[in-house]
Design a protein around this motif. Structure first.
Motif, PDB file in Angstrom:
ATOM      1  N   ASP A 179      53.142  38.625  60.731  1.00 37.31           N
ATOM      2  CA  ASP A 179      53.695  37.281  60.680  1.00 37.31           C
ATOM      3  C   ASP A 179      52.695  36.260  61.198  1.00 37.31           C
ATOM      4  O   ASP A 179      51.787  36.589  61.966  1.00 37.31           O
ATOM      5  CB  ASP A 179      54.962  37.188  61.527  1.00 37.31           C
ATOM      6  N   ARG A 217      61.430  34.677  60.324  1.00 39.26           N
ATOM      7  CA  ARG A 217      62.081  35.356  61.438  1.00 39.26           C
ATOM      8  C   ARG A 217      62.258  34.359  62.573  1.00 39.26           C
ATOM      9  O   ARG A 217      61.335  33.618  62.915  1.00 39.26           O
ATOM     10  CB  ARG A 217      61.237  36.551  61.885  1.00 39.26           C
ATOM     11  N   TYR A 275      63.393  33.779  66.589  1.00 41.30           N
ATOM     12  CA  TYR A 275      63.477  34.446  67.880  1.00 41.30           C
ATOM     13  C   TYR A 275      63.939  33.448  68.935  1.00 41.30           C
ATOM     14  O   TYR A 275      63.610  32.262  68.857  1.00 41.30           O
ATOM     15  CB  TYR A 275      62.099  34.960  68.319  1.00 41.30           C
ATOM     16  N   PRO A 332      63.860  39.854  66.048  1.00 43.73           N
ATOM     17  CA  PRO A 332      64.416  38.547  65.696  1.00 43.73           C
ATOM     18  C   PRO A 332      65.943  38.614  65.648  1.00 43.73           C
ATOM     19  O   PRO A 332      66.520  39.651  65.331  1.00 43.73           O
ATOM     20  CB  PRO A 332      63.832  38.265  64.321  1.00 43.73           C
ATOM     21  N   GLU A 357      66.826  36.703  60.207  1.00 43.88           N
ATOM     22  CA  GLU A 357      65.787  36.790  59.180  1.00 43.88           C
ATOM     23  C   GLU A 357      66.364  36.185  57.905  1.00 43.88           C
ATOM     24  O   GLU A 357      67.430  36.616  57.446  1.00 43.88           O
ATOM     25  CB  GLU A 357      65.370  38.237  58.929  1.00 43.88           C
TER      26      GLU A 357
END
Length: 145
Positions: free
Chosen positions: A38, A69, A71, A90, A93
């Motif tokens: 990522d 994603r 978090y 995460p 998504e």
């Protein structure tokens, strides 16, 4: 003498098959449990103790959809963010980064329109040695392809 040879061959075959089994298991889990490749997209302060981080899967091509994603964590201070997030899971998504998130205390409200690939309504992280467990409420509108 013949029995000894048979036992020796059986031992050799059993040892070889066990080594292949353990090696295959290790390779399988090493391949499928590698963190995603990522890139960091954004960081947003939601409350005094909760920050929202967004990453995007960077290995896609024309046949792979974008995966974003999301978090929740403490303030990671712009250094090593992507490495810190690779150790986390995460809570959301999606195929879009057009997500609106607000928070009041440890309650996070998320609004979005798009596809959801994965979602969990709680998270846990530590800020200054104190466990923070935000509860996540989501309001999602689907799209038709």
């Amino acid at each position: 003498m013949h029995a000894r040879s048979v036992i020796k061959n059986l031992h050799y075959m059993l040892t070889t098959s066990l080594l292949l089994l353990v090696g295959g298991y290790t390779a399988y889990h090493g391949f499928f449990n590698t963190p995603p490749q990522d890139v960091f997209i954004s960081k947003q302060k939601l409350s005094d103790s909760v920050w929202l981080y967004v990453t995007k899967y960077d290995e896609g091509n024309a046949t792979v959809a974008d995966i974003y994603r999301f978090y929740l964590d403490k303030d990671l201070e712009n250094k090593g963010i992507i490495n810190a997030l690779k150790e986390r899971s995460p809570f959301l998504e999606t195929n879009t980064n057009a997500v609106t998130a607000t928070a009041y205390g440890n309650t996070v409200n998320v609004k979005m329109t798009g596809k959801i690939y994965n979602f969990t309504n709680s998270d846990l992280f530590y800020a200054d040695g104190i466990a923070v467990m935000p509860v996540i409420n989501i309001s999602a509108n689907g799209i038709r392809d």
